[in-house]
Design an enzyme around this catalytic site. Structure first.
Site, PDB file in Angstrom:
ATOM      1  N   GLY A  54      77.669  64.478  63.747  1.00 11.88           N
ATOM      2  CA  GLY A  54      77.325  64.497  64.876  1.00 11.88           C
ATOM      3  C   GLY A  54      78.209  64.524  65.857  1.00 11.88           C
ATOM      4  CD  GLN A  59      82.095  62.212  69.523  1.00 13.59           C
ATOM      5  OE1 GLN A  59      80.852  63.592  69.301  1.00 13.59           O
ATOM      6  NE2 GLN A  59      82.068  61.882  68.625  1.00 13.59           N
ATOM      7  CB  CYS A  85      81.544  56.458  66.725  1.00 15.64           C
ATOM      8  SG  CYS A  85      81.741  57.926  68.065  1.00 15.64           S
ATOM      9  CG  LEU A  86      83.551  62.211  64.411  1.00 19.26           C
ATOM     10  CD1 LEU A  86      82.837  63.759  64.538  1.00 19.26           C
ATOM     11  CD2 LEU A  86      84.502  61.920  63.022  1.00 19.26           C
ATOM     12  CG  HIS A 146      75.728  57.621  68.102  1.00 12.64           C
ATOM     13  ND1 HIS A 146      76.965  57.485  67.362  1.00 12.64           N
ATOM     14  CD2 HIS A 146      77.259  58.901  68.094  1.00 12.64           C
ATOM     15  CE1 HIS A 146      77.766  56.739  66.996  1.00 12.64           C
ATOM     16  NE2 HIS A 146      78.468  58.056  67.607  1.00 12.64           N
ATOM     17  CD  GLU A 147      76.909  62.451  67.925  1.00 10.34           C
ATOM     18  OE1 GLU A 147      77.370  62.714  69.250  1.00 10.34           O
ATOM     19  OE2 GLU A 147      77.251  62.436  67.197  1.00 10.34           O
ATOM     20  CG  HIS A 202      79.372  60.512  71.807  1.00 12.85           C
ATOM     21  ND1 HIS A 202      80.139  59.427  72.703  1.00 12.85           N
ATOM     22  CD2 HIS A 202      78.538  60.590  70.557  1.00 12.85           C
ATOM     23  CE1 HIS A 202      80.431  59.292  71.116  1.00 12.85           C
ATOM     24  NE2 HIS A 202      79.864  59.932  70.143  1.00 12.85           N
TER      25      HIS A 202
HETATM   26 NI    NI Z   1      79.774  59.670  68.518  1.00 15.02          NI
END
Ligand code: NI
Length: 169
Positions: free
Chosen positions: A46, A51, A93-94, A135-136, A139
């Site tokens: 995701g 991000q 998470c990235l 989660h997204e 963000h």
């Molecule tokens: Ni994330």
């Protein structure tokens, strides 16, 4: 097609509240493609706009299956309008390097959003799919999964992050 640079914590853009998207044009479609490409290159499941440094309400979410690789959906201005059940599961998470932790999420959610063409979406997501969307969407509100873990675990991660950042200096 272009890969975007993924911004990592503690960069302030990850704490910004993303603004709604109102233009559904070729630029948006290209952005969605670039985000998906960046997500799969990372690799992740995701990715949200901030991000890649763009505080706009866009997320891409992987929905691949064994038979159908690199399949994803794009959610514009997504809202989680209902949630039910509770499940604890591992998340990474990235934008949060070298860390993962168990996070509690709704097991089942109702999602209202637009697709990349501006068409209304309204659907139910469950389990892994529901977890990624939650989660997204976090963000987009400037929230990271590390905000949803215990104070003790947050402190452990802070120390770890400090070491990682010191090494980079
Ligand atoms: Ni994330």
């Amino acid at each position: 097609m272009a890969l975007k640079k993924i911004i990592t914590h503690p960069h302030p853009v990850l704490r910004e509240k993303s603004i709604q998207i109102t233009e559904f044009d070729g630029k948006l479609r290209q952005l969605a493609k670039d985000m998906a490409e960046t997500m799969y290159d990372a690799p992740g499941v995701g990715l949200a706009g901030n991000q890649i440094g763009l505080a706009r309400q866009i997320v891409v979410v992987d929905i691949s299956t064994k038979e159908n690789e690199q399949k994803y959906i794009v959610l514009i201005n997504p809202v989680i309008s209902e949630g039910a059940g509770c499940e604890s599961g591992n998340e990474g998470c990235l934008s949060v390097v070298e860390y993962d932790a168990k996070v509690e999420r709704f097991k089942r959610i109702r999602v209202q959003a637009k697709d990349v063409e501006g068409k209304e979406l309204d659907f139910i997501a469950e389990d892994r799919f529901a977890r990624i969307i939650q989660h997204e969407v976090d963000h987009l509100h400037g929230i990271l999964f590390i905000d949803r873990i215990s104070k003790l675990k947050q402190d452990i991660y802070k120390r770890k992050l400090k070491k990682i950042l010191d090494k980079k200096k």
